[in-house]
Design a protein around this motif. Structure first.
Motif, mmCIF file in Angstrom:
data_model
loop_
_atom_site.group_PDB
_atom_site.id
_atom_site.type_symbol
_atom_site.label_atom_id
_atom_site.label_comp_id
_atom_site.label_asym_id
_atom_site.label_seq_id
_atom_site.Cartn_x
_atom_site.Cartn_y
_atom_site.Cartn_z
ATOM 1 N N GLN A 13 49.094 40.532 29.789
ATOM 2 C CA GLN A 13 47.980 39.724 30.568
ATOM 3 C C GLN A 13 47.253 40.990 30.907
ATOM 4 O OE1 GLN A 13 50.333 38.314 33.971
ATOM 5 N NE2 GLN A 13 50.511 36.124 32.926
ATOM 6 N N ALA A 14 46.090 40.307 31.235
ATOM 7 C CA ALA A 14 45.158 41.488 31.773
ATOM 8 C C ALA A 14 45.473 42.059 33.047
ATOM 9 C CB ALA A 14 43.732 40.710 32.109
ATOM 10 N N GLY A 15 45.214 43.615 32.986
ATOM 11 C CA GLY A 15 45.596 44.427 33.897
ATOM 12 C C GLY A 15 47.038 45.118 33.548
ATOM 13 N N GLY A 16 47.735 44.550 32.565
ATOM 14 C CA GLY A 16 48.916 45.196 32.121
ATOM 15 C C GLY A 16 48.690 46.377 31.479
ATOM 16 N N SER A 17 49.895 47.014 30.620
ATOM 17 C CA SER A 17 49.982 48.282 29.976
ATOM 18 C C SER A 17 50.573 47.832 28.709
ATOM 19 C CB SER A 17 50.693 49.380 30.665
ATOM 20 O OG SER A 17 49.916 49.402 32.092
ATOM 21 N N ARG A 74 51.128 63.116 21.882
ATOM 22 C CA ARG A 74 51.973 63.241 20.841
ATOM 23 C C ARG A 74 53.244 64.111 21.239
ATOM 24 N NH1 ARG A 74 48.206 67.653 17.822
ATOM 25 N NH2 ARG A 74 49.080 69.629 18.792
ATOM 26 N N ASP A 75 54.365 63.842 20.304
ATOM 27 C CA ASP A 75 55.531 64.280 20.399
ATOM 28 C C ASP A 75 55.882 65.023 19.085
ATOM 29 O OD1 ASP A 75 58.521 64.903 20.626
ATOM 30 O OD2 ASP A 75 58.578 63.382 21.994
ATOM 31 N N ASN A 76 55.841 66.337 19.164
ATOM 32 C CA ASN A 76 55.968 67.187 17.715
ATOM 33 C C ASN A 76 57.194 66.768 17.194
ATOM 34 O OD1 ASN A 76 53.319 67.986 17.814
ATOM 35 N ND2 ASN A 76 54.020 69.896 18.726
ATOM 36 N N ALA A 77 58.269 66.864 18.088
ATOM 37 C CA ALA A 77 59.766 66.619 17.431
ATOM 38 C C ALA A 77 60.036 65.543 17.017
ATOM 39 C CB ALA A 77 60.707 67.143 19.009
ATOM 40 N N LYS A 78 59.494 64.468 17.626
ATOM 41 C CA LYS A 78 59.492 62.950 17.065
ATOM 42 C C LYS A 78 58.383 62.692 15.760
ATOM 43 C CE LYS A 78 61.626 61.381 21.107
ATOM 44 N NZ LYS A 78 61.620 60.248 22.242
ATOM 45 N N LYS A 79 57.488 63.650 15.843
ATOM 46 C CA LYS A 79 56.455 63.348 14.827
ATOM 47 C C LYS A 79 55.856 61.950 15.094
ATOM 48 C CE LYS A 79 58.984 64.068 11.198
ATOM 49 N NZ LYS A 79 59.697 64.018 9.751
ATOM 50 N N THR A 80 55.567 61.892 16.490
ATOM 51 C CA THR A 80 54.775 60.616 17.025
ATOM 52 C C THR A 80 53.688 60.732 17.607
ATOM 53 O OG1 THR A 80 57.131 59.502 16.850
ATOM 54 C CG2 THR A 80 55.327 58.391 18.052
ATOM 55 N N VAL A 81 52.689 60.221 17.660
ATOM 56 C CA VAL A 81 51.531 60.032 18.452
ATOM 57 C C VAL A 81 51.568 58.599 19.218
ATOM 58 C CG1 VAL A 81 48.970 59.981 18.371
ATOM 59 C CG2 VAL A 81 50.282 61.374 16.763
ATOM 60 N N TYR A 82 50.938 58.776 20.302
ATOM 61 C CA TYR A 82 51.085 57.854 21.226
ATOM 62 C C TYR A 82 49.775 57.436 21.863
ATOM 63 C CZ TYR A 82 56.184 58.850 21.505
ATOM 64 O OH TYR A 82 57.413 59.026 20.992
ATOM 65 N N LEU A 83 49.490 55.963 22.100
ATOM 66 C CA LEU A 83 48.235 55.686 22.886
ATOM 67 C C LEU A 83 48.684 54.748 24.193
ATOM 68 C CD1 LEU A 83 45.274 55.657 23.007
ATOM 69 C CD2 LEU A 83 45.271 53.539 21.852
ATOM 70 N N GLN A 84 48.746 55.391 25.368
ATOM 71 C CA GLN A 84 49.209 54.612 26.362
ATOM 72 C C GLN A 84 47.738 53.777 26.846
ATOM 73 O OE1 GLN A 84 52.279 54.471 28.186
ATOM 74 N NE2 GLN A 84 51.125 52.993 29.509
ATOM 75 N N MET A 85 48.158 52.514 27.186
ATOM 76 C CA MET A 85 46.816 51.637 27.510
ATOM 77 C C MET A 85 47.247 51.062 28.766
ATOM 78 S SD MET A 85 45.709 50.320 23.724
ATOM 79 C CE MET A 85 47.141 49.180 23.631
ATOM 80 N N ASN A 86 46.662 51.417 29.682
ATOM 81 C CA ASN A 86 46.568 50.781 31.314
ATOM 82 C C ASN A 86 45.307 49.960 31.513
ATOM 83 O OD1 ASN A 86 49.120 52.193 31.395
ATOM 84 N ND2 ASN A 86 47.860 54.028 32.110
ATOM 85 N N GLU A 87 45.713 49.308 32.560
ATOM 86 C CA GLU A 87 44.125 48.305 32.910
ATOM 87 C C GLU A 87 43.752 47.594 31.750
ATOM 88 O OE1 GLU A 87 43.402 52.076 35.845
ATOM 89 O OE2 GLU A 87 41.822 50.337 35.678
ATOM 90 N N LEU A 88 44.508 46.707 30.928
ATOM 91 C CA LEU A 88 44.181 46.295 30.013
ATOM 92 C C LEU A 88 43.222 45.259 30.226
ATOM 93 C CD1 LEU A 88 47.299 46.557 27.561
ATOM 94 C CD2 LEU A 88 44.738 47.371 26.921
ATOM 95 N N LYS A 89 42.109 45.037 29.217
ATOM 96 C CA LYS A 89 41.170 43.978 29.485
ATOM 97 C C LYS A 89 41.079 43.005 28.452
ATOM 98 C CE LYS A 89 37.968 47.153 31.720
ATOM 99 N NZ LYS A 89 36.650 47.973 31.768
ATOM 100 N N ALA A 90 40.863 41.666 28.507
ATOM 101 C CA ALA A 90 40.504 40.816 27.418
ATOM 102 C C ALA A 90 39.952 41.377 26.237
ATOM 103 C CB ALA A 90 40.251 39.489 27.884
ATOM 104 N N GLU A 91 38.939 42.030 26.553
ATOM 105 C CA GLU A 91 38.048 42.682 25.541
ATOM 106 C C GLU A 91 38.787 43.817 24.644
ATOM 107 O OE1 GLU A 91 37.076 42.322 28.653
ATOM 108 O OE2 GLU A 91 35.935 43.925 29.555
ATOM 109 N N ASP A 92 39.938 44.250 25.124
ATOM 110 C CA ASP A 92 40.775 45.115 24.520
ATOM 111 C C ASP A 92 41.411 44.673 23.285
ATOM 112 O OD1 ASP A 92 41.203 46.877 27.449
ATOM 113 O OD2 ASP A 92 39.938 47.451 25.994
ATOM 114 N N THR A 93 41.625 43.232 23.068
ATOM 115 C CA THR A 93 42.188 42.498 22.047
ATOM 116 C C THR A 93 41.651 42.834 20.817
ATOM 117 O OG1 THR A 93 42.645 40.771 23.572
ATOM 118 C CG2 THR A 93 42.491 40.340 21.199
ATOM 119 N N ALA A 94 42.626 43.307 20.079
ATOM 120 C CA ALA A 94 42.052 44.029 18.548
ATOM 121 C C ALA A 94 43.313 44.433 17.738
ATOM 122 C CB ALA A 94 41.273 45.102 18.758
ATOM 123 N N VAL A 95 43.379 44.704 16.654
ATOM 124 C CA VAL A 95 44.113 45.320 15.756
ATOM 125 C C VAL A 95 44.003 46.929 15.886
ATOM 126 C CG1 VAL A 95 45.298 45.904 13.555
ATOM 127 C CG2 VAL A 95 44.443 43.448 14.058
#
Length: 118
Positions: A13-17, A74-95
């Motif tokens: 939902q909008a406002g979520g993470s 990023r977490d080098n040990a896990k070889k993983t990159v993250y994107l934390q998204m907060n306060e999501l809006k309807a216009e953030d809908t995408a692939v």
């Protein structure tokens, strides 16, 4: 060789993470440290656009529309990159796509769908 694999998308939902993850499968640790990472997104009927980036040296930058809501890490040990998204809006809908740039070669993941309901 780097093969990014995204996960973490979903319906919120909008406002979520949401937190997106990008695993650098097939990359050894020393390779991961040398990669410049980026997140892009593509909404229906629109061109793919840059969202956030992190260089191998740790410098970060964001698209203007992020407005402090997203954080790339990023977490080098896990070889993983993250994107934390907060306060999501309807216009953030995408692939959302993860891209690895390694010595001039670019590797894209398959994308993960993020849908924000208003």
């Amino acid at each position: 060789q780097v093969q990014p694999v995204e996960s973490g998308g979903g319906l919120v939902q909008a406002g979520g993470s949401l937190r997106l993850s990008c695993l650098a499968s097939r990359a050894i640790t020393s390779t991961f440290w040398s990669i410049n990472w980026s997140w892009y997104r593509q909404a229906p009927g629109k061109q793919r656009e840059f969202v956030a980036g992190m260089t191998a040296g740790g410098e970060v930058n964001y698209a203007d529309f992020v407005e402090g809501r997203f954080t790339i890490s990023r977490d080098n040990a896990k070889k993983t990159v993250y994107l934390q998204m907060n306060e999501l809006k309807a216009e953030d809908t995408a692939v959302y796509y993860c891209k690895a740039e390694y010595y001039g070669s670019h590797f894209w993941g398959q994308g993960t769908q993020v849908t924000v309901s208003s």
